[in-house]
Motif scaffolding. Structure first.
Motif, PDB file in Angstrom:
ATOM      1  N   LEU A 368       0.905  -1.543   0.190  1.00 14.42           N
ATOM      2  CA  LEU A 368       0.133  -0.062   0.084  1.00 14.42           C
ATOM      3  C   LEU A 368       1.082   1.216  -0.101  1.00 14.42           C
ATOM      4  CD1 LEU A 368      -2.838   1.229  -0.027  1.00 14.42           C
ATOM      5  CD2 LEU A 368      -2.699   1.035   2.570  1.00 14.42           C
ATOM      6  N   THR A 369       1.952   1.251   0.727  1.00 16.16           N
ATOM      7  CA  THR A 369       2.781   2.561   0.841  1.00 16.16           C
ATOM      8  C   THR A 369       3.398   2.598  -0.513  1.00 16.16           C
ATOM      9  OG1 THR A 369       3.101   2.286   3.346  1.00 16.16           O
ATOM     10  CG2 THR A 369       4.687   3.553   2.081  1.00 16.16           C
ATOM     11  N   THR A 371       2.672   1.517  -3.502  1.00 11.93           N
ATOM     12  CA  THR A 371       1.956   1.939  -4.847  1.00 11.93           C
ATOM     13  C   THR A 371       1.090   3.391  -4.640  1.00 11.93           C
ATOM     14  OG1 THR A 371       1.377  -0.308  -4.785  1.00 11.93           O
ATOM     15  CG2 THR A 371      -0.002   1.018  -6.097  1.00 11.93           C
ATOM     16  N   ALA A 372       0.748   3.527  -3.213  1.00  9.32           N
ATOM     17  CA  ALA A 372       0.189   5.035  -3.083  1.00  9.32           C
ATOM     18  C   ALA A 372       1.103   6.064  -3.327  1.00  9.32           C
ATOM     19  CB  ALA A 372      -0.180   4.885  -1.579  1.00  9.32           C
ATOM     20  N   ASN A 373       2.349   6.008  -3.045  1.00 10.62           N
ATOM     21  CA  ASN A 373       3.484   7.003  -3.492  1.00 10.62           C
ATOM     22  C   ASN A 373       3.373   7.361  -4.776  1.00 10.62           C
ATOM     23  OD1 ASN A 373       4.260   7.628  -0.841  1.00 10.62           O
ATOM     24  ND2 ASN A 373       5.950   5.907  -1.030  1.00 10.62           N
ATOM     25  N   GLY A 456       2.712   1.126  -9.034  1.00 11.14           N
ATOM     26  CA  GLY A 456       2.050   2.421  -9.164  1.00 11.14           C
ATOM     27  C   GLY A 456       2.426   3.143 -10.109  1.00 11.14           C
ATOM     28  N   MET A 470      -7.351   5.917  -8.167  1.00 11.94           N
ATOM     29  CA  MET A 470      -7.621   5.530  -6.628  1.00 11.94           C
ATOM     30  C   MET A 470      -8.430   4.049  -6.656  1.00 11.94           C
ATOM     31  SD  MET A 470      -6.215   7.494  -4.397  1.00 11.94           S
ATOM     32  CE  MET A 470      -4.979   7.626  -5.599  1.00 11.94           C
ATOM     33  N   LEU A 473      -5.846   1.459  -7.286  1.00 12.25           N
ATOM     34  CA  LEU A 473      -4.888   1.541  -6.392  1.00 12.25           C
ATOM     35  C   LEU A 473      -5.474   0.399  -5.271  1.00 12.25           C
ATOM     36  CD1 LEU A 473      -2.557   2.270  -3.907  1.00 12.25           C
ATOM     37  CD2 LEU A 473      -4.203   4.129  -3.421  1.00 12.25           C
ATOM     38  N   THR A 477      -3.643  -3.386  -4.600  1.00 16.87           N
ATOM     39  CA  THR A 477      -3.260  -4.014  -3.323  1.00 16.87           C
ATOM     40  C   THR A 477      -3.994  -5.051  -2.824  1.00 16.87           C
ATOM     41  OG1 THR A 477      -3.189  -1.529  -2.633  1.00 16.87           O
ATOM     42  CG2 THR A 477      -3.299  -3.155  -0.902  1.00 16.87           C
TER      43      THR A 477
END
Length: 577
Positions: A368-369, A371-373, A456, A470, A473, A477
């Motif tokens: 999650l960290t 890919t979100a970046n 990502g 979003m 994302l 995940t």
């Protein structure tokens, strides 16, 4: 006294563009021809879908026409784009600079990327200040672009293009969304730019300030030139008193053939001189790859640092995910369950059932960290990339700059997630490859986070709008969680097992499982078959190396995929470079 002779800055002949639409070909431009005079302001108007933006892309080389030619200085623009692109500035509808930066900072970064390699910093800074003064932005130079009004932001976009002193400036809908007062300010600014020695072409839906222009091109539905001449005589040519009536006629009779440029008698219309054929000149040496990379890295860092809310989110997210990992109960940590006082011959052995849950939560945090970046990184600055690519930006330098900056941030975040999540846990005394088992487990989480960051970037390069990132994302995940092998066994399911090999989490969880010998200390995959174990979890240094090697290979493959996907969004003339 004779009429002054103006030179032709650009000539377009028979521009025709077609696209395939629902099995048939749709004509966007239909044989448009025109000559652009030096030191003039030309407006392009027409109803929606008449081909205004397509024409501008054809005239600037972004999207060459299927038929026809564009001559700039006597040379074919499409054939000599690399040499002629410095003469042409294009301001698209969207912002072509990072709005988080101040005006002066954004222009300085652009100057570093666009100016020849032998240009000194003092020369670049001096040119930035000249452009700020020319467009009346000196008093706003230290303001963030986001703090400017719509008209001022459009001035900054124009300033960006004026840095390299182009002789031709094209603007696509610069007054879109502006009130009538700002509309007039922008058009007056363009009038002043033309009077200062440039040829300015502007496409617009607004007809309120066409009187400021020297020439007017009206496009009819189907991309046909309905009128090209003085703006003051256009309505009389169409036999109407209001532009709304003209556009309504287009809607009512879209099949009516467009007329060529009207023959009008005007004493003040200058005679056009033929374009001078210039001697082929070697283009100035572009910035070196390393110099571009360094500038892009510095700019990326400046953009991130300028958004304090985003910085705090990047700090808080790994901490929260690490705390959630630490909250997972694990009485025995990553060690075998205690069997003291138990008659092993009389009852089944105990298993450490919690270790697998901890590995899963750590994997979720890393995925999650990472890919979100990066999931919005490329799509949110696509217009900026397209314009910079057309001015000579290296595609590989751009991709590497994103990997360097986001990779460093993601690696630190992965370190935080793993460090907090493993804090106080009972761990094996030694790793398989690294002497410390803690370092070995943390290293895998960091690599998983960075590889997820590449995932990502792939999503960001694939989608066309930021709104689509979003949902993807969440989906990415979830897929990584399900394919990790820690939710349910995958190795004994043909097809699904092989498909899971494409998921970075599958190999990361496997590497960590190999480190702690999860196949031995954890419960079996099937209660009735204790000997059935995941082969990717084998407690050997060779298996750990294979797991991590594939994880790294997925990240490297992601670099190639992102580079290929970026090519789709580039100007056509740059895709072969």
């Amino acid at each position: 006294m004779g009429v002054p002779v103006r030179k032709v800055a650009m000539t377009a002949t028979g521009l025709t563009t077609r696209v395939r639409h629902k099995g048939t070909y749709k004509t966007l431009l239909d044989g448009v021809s025109l000559s652009l005079e030096s030191n003039s302001l030309v407006a392009v108007v027409g109803p929606s879908g008449s081909g205004k933006s397509t024409l501008l892309r054809a005239l600037t080389g972004y999207q060459p026409a299927d038929e026809g030619e564009v001559l700039c200085g006597g040379r074919n623009l499409y054939e000599h784009f690399a040499e002629l692109r410095r003469r042409i500035g294009l301001v698209p509808q969207d912002d072509i600079l990072h709005t988080q930066l101040t005006v002066r900072t954004a222009l300085r970064y652009a100057a570093r990327l666009r100016f020849p390699r032998d240009t000194s910093q003092a020369e670049r800074d001096r040119r930035v200040e000249e452009v700020l003064d020319e467009l009346g932005l000196a008093h706003r130079a230290d303001n963030r672009v986001t703090a400017l009004s719509g008209g001022q932001r459009k001035r900054v976009s124009v300033a960006l293009e004026l840095l390299t002193k182009p002789s031709l400036l094209f603007l696509d809908e610069p007054t879109s969304g502006l009130d009538p007062g700002l509309d007039r300010q922008v058009m007056q600014m363009l009038r002043d730019l033309a009077d200062d020695g440039r040829t300015v072409v502007v496409s617009t839906h607004s007809v309120a300030n066409l009187g400021l222009c020297d020439r007017l091109l009206v496009l009819a539905p189907g991309g046909r030139a309905a009128y090209f001449g003085p703006p003051g005589e256009a309505l009389a040519f169409f036999g109407r008193t209001h532009w709304a009536d003209v556009f309504e006629d287009f809607d009512r009779h879209p099949e009516r053939e467009a007329e060529p440029e009207p023959v009008v008698a005007r004493r003040d219309v200058p005679t056009l001189a033929a374009p001078a054929v210039s001697v082929m000149q070697r283009p100035p040496a572009p910035q070196r790859w390393g110099s571009q990379l360094l500038t892009l890295v510095r700019r990326n860092c400046s953009v991130i640092a300028a958004d304090r809310g985003h910085v705090w989110l990047m700090v808080a997210l790994p901490v929260l995910l690490g705390v959630l990992s630490m909250a997972v109960p694990a009485q025995y940590g990553f060690l075998p369950a205690s069997q003291a006082g138990v008659d092993l011959a009389a009852c089944a052995p105990n298993f450490n059932a919690d270790a697998q849950c901890v590995l899963l939560v750590l994997a979720i945090g890393a995925c999650l960290t990472g890919t979100a970046n990066s999931v919005r990184e490329l799509v949110q600055e696509r217009v900026i990339y397209q314009r910079e690519r057309a001015t000579g930006l290296s595609r590989s330098a751009y991709v590497v700059s994103k990997i360097v900056v986001l990779g460093a941030i993601t690696a630190v975040q992965g370190l935080v997630v793993a460090g907090i999540g493993l804090w106080g846990r009972r761990l094996p005394g030694h790793g398989l490859v690294i002497s410390s088992s803690v370092a070995e487990l943390v290293a895998v989480v960091v690599v998983l986070a960075v590889t997820s960051m590449m995932l990502g970037l792939i999503i960001s390069a694939l989608v066309r709008t930021a709104e689509k990132t979003m949902p993807l994302l969440v989906l990415a995940t979830l897929v990584q969680v399900m394919c990790s092998g820690a939710v349910f066994p995958l190795f004994n399911q043909a097809g699904l097992a092989q498909l899971s090999w494409l998921s970075p989490s599958r190999w990361a969880v496997a590497a960590q499982a190999a480190t702690i010998d999860l196949s031995r200390i954890g419960p079996p995959a099937e209660a009735g078959r204790p000997g059935l174990v995941d082969p990717l979890w084998t407690h050997t240094a060779a298996q750990w190396g294979l797991d991590v090697g594939v994880l790294v290979a997925l990240g490297v493959a992601g670099v190639a995929v992102v580079t290929v996907l970026l090519r789709r969004h580039e100007p056509v003339v740059m895709r072969r470079r």
